[in-house]
Design a protein around this motif. Structure first.
Motif: not given
Length: 397
Positions: A104-114
């Protein structure tokens, strides 16, 4: 850390816990925090021939850091992790072994990684609210990162009857449960797994191995006992301000009084000053407050008084009862600096600290804190600049 500021935090925490009936509800008190896992872990100590100046080892050349958002309650229950990878679109996930992620891991994407405000809100909606059950109210304790207290998140929390508590700034190493007892174990396990994987396979850890190792580390390091210990060590649940060690308040009020002079000013102080004919500038969140319980210069003595309620409300009932007994008998518990501070304020005339001296609200979903959000946003230069940029784009259209 300033003892005054921490006393005010614990007083606000206790008031919120009692108001919402959460004082002993371990399964309803949550903490959320983030940490970074680097693809190149710190190598362990190795044995080599005496006199060797260089010991070779294989490691990843990448210094990439991935953010992991963790959340758990005082009963030792963890929510699924939220992993934030660096990228501009979800196509960045194509290079990762996402099929090996913890359940059930939720994965997001960020331009900075933060973490950012949008990701925080998405985590709150998709991970937190969907996994804590239907019972209300519940409490979420977080640090003061700017992504945690946007008005959209606060509005959603208020609508869902979630009490948001913001920790005092620059105190998370003593007040954040995950920082006290969980993340150290997580990072140690991560470094060990990365080193062992590279030593056995000869392959540096990259995107294709990240989630596989995270799954192993998450299962072994994130134990219920670690999380329960974190809530106990921070005094959140069970409620116990005395759990914060005295070393956290070093240098002490007495040491600062000897080192830090207090200079007169024409500004009006929000805290009552006894025995002084001149107004003295004093910020209750600064070291001057901690310094000046008894500061004398010539014939002028300055005493800064804390509201007795703030001190006593931060103490457990059993501790306060014991302190009162010692105070009435004239005894002094050896080595108890908290009693020394409490007695100092107890023996002085009471004065009141105005709400403006607090420098913000710890329970950020309260009506008072929520009503100040629009003014706070308009005072933020970055927020105003975003509004102006949006208006210019609309004009071009």
């Amino acid at each position: 850390m300033a003892r005054l500021r921490m006393s005010m935090y614990f007083a606000a925490l206790k008031e919120a816990l009692e108001k919402h009936g959460l004082l002993d509800a371990k399964e309803k008190i949550w903490n959320m925090d983030e940490t970074g896992l680097c693809l190149t872990a710190k190598p362990p100590k190795v044995m080599s021939r005496k006199g060797s100046k260089i010991v070779h080892a294989k490691a990843s050349a990448s210094r990439e850091l991935l953010t992991v958002v963790a959340c758990g309650n005082a009963a030792g229950t963890y929510l699924p992790p939220n992993v934030i990878v660096t990228g501009k679109t979800m196509r960045a996930l194509n290079s990762y072994d996402t099929q090996n992620a913890p359940p059930k891991t939720h994965i997001s994407v960020s331009s900075t990684g933060w973490i950012k405000s949008g990701i925080s809100q998405l985590w709150f909606e998709e991970v937190f609210l969907k996994n804590i059950g239907p019972e209300r109210p519940q409490m979420l304790v977080m640090d003061g990162h700017e992504s945690h207290h946007h008005v959209e998140i606060i509005e959603l929390a208020r609508a869902q009857n979630i009490v948001l508590v913001e920790l005092p700034s620059k105190t998370s190493h003593f007040t954040q449960p995950f920082d006290r007892s969980v993340f150290k174990s997580l990072k140690s396990s991560w470094s060990r797994e990365v080193h062992e994987f590279t030593a056995k396979t000869g392959v540096p850890v990259g995107h294709q191995q990240f989630f596989r190792l995270l799954r192993t580390v998450w299962a072994t390091a994130m134990t219920p006992g670690n999380l329960v210990s974190g809530f106990e060590a921070t005094g959140i649940c069970p409620y116990n301000p005395g759990s914060i060690p005295d070393v956290a308040y070093v240098p002490s009020e007495e040491a600062q009084a000897a080192q830090t002079p207090i200079t007169p000013s024409n500004e009006v102080c929000d805290i009552a000053i006894i025995g002084c004919t001149e107004a003295v500038a004093a910020d209750p969140m600064s070291k001057q407050i901690n310094a000046a319980n008894s500061y004398s210069e010539g014939e002028m003595e300055i005493q800064i008084i804390m509201d007795e309620y703030v001190v006593e409300s931060a103490l457990p009932a059993s501790t306060l009862k014991s302190y009162l007994k010692h105070f009435e008998s004239g005894e002094h518990p050896v080595g108890d600096s908290m009693y020394t501070t409490w007695r100092k304020y107890k023996e002085q005339p009471q004065a009141t600290i105005s709400s403006s001296a607090k420098g913000g609200y710890f329970v950020i979903t309260s009506d008072e804190a929520y009503n100040e959000k629009p003014a706070e946003a308009l005072s933020d230069e970055r927020y105003v600049n975003k509004i102006q940029e949006a208006c210019l784009q609309l004009e071009k259209l």
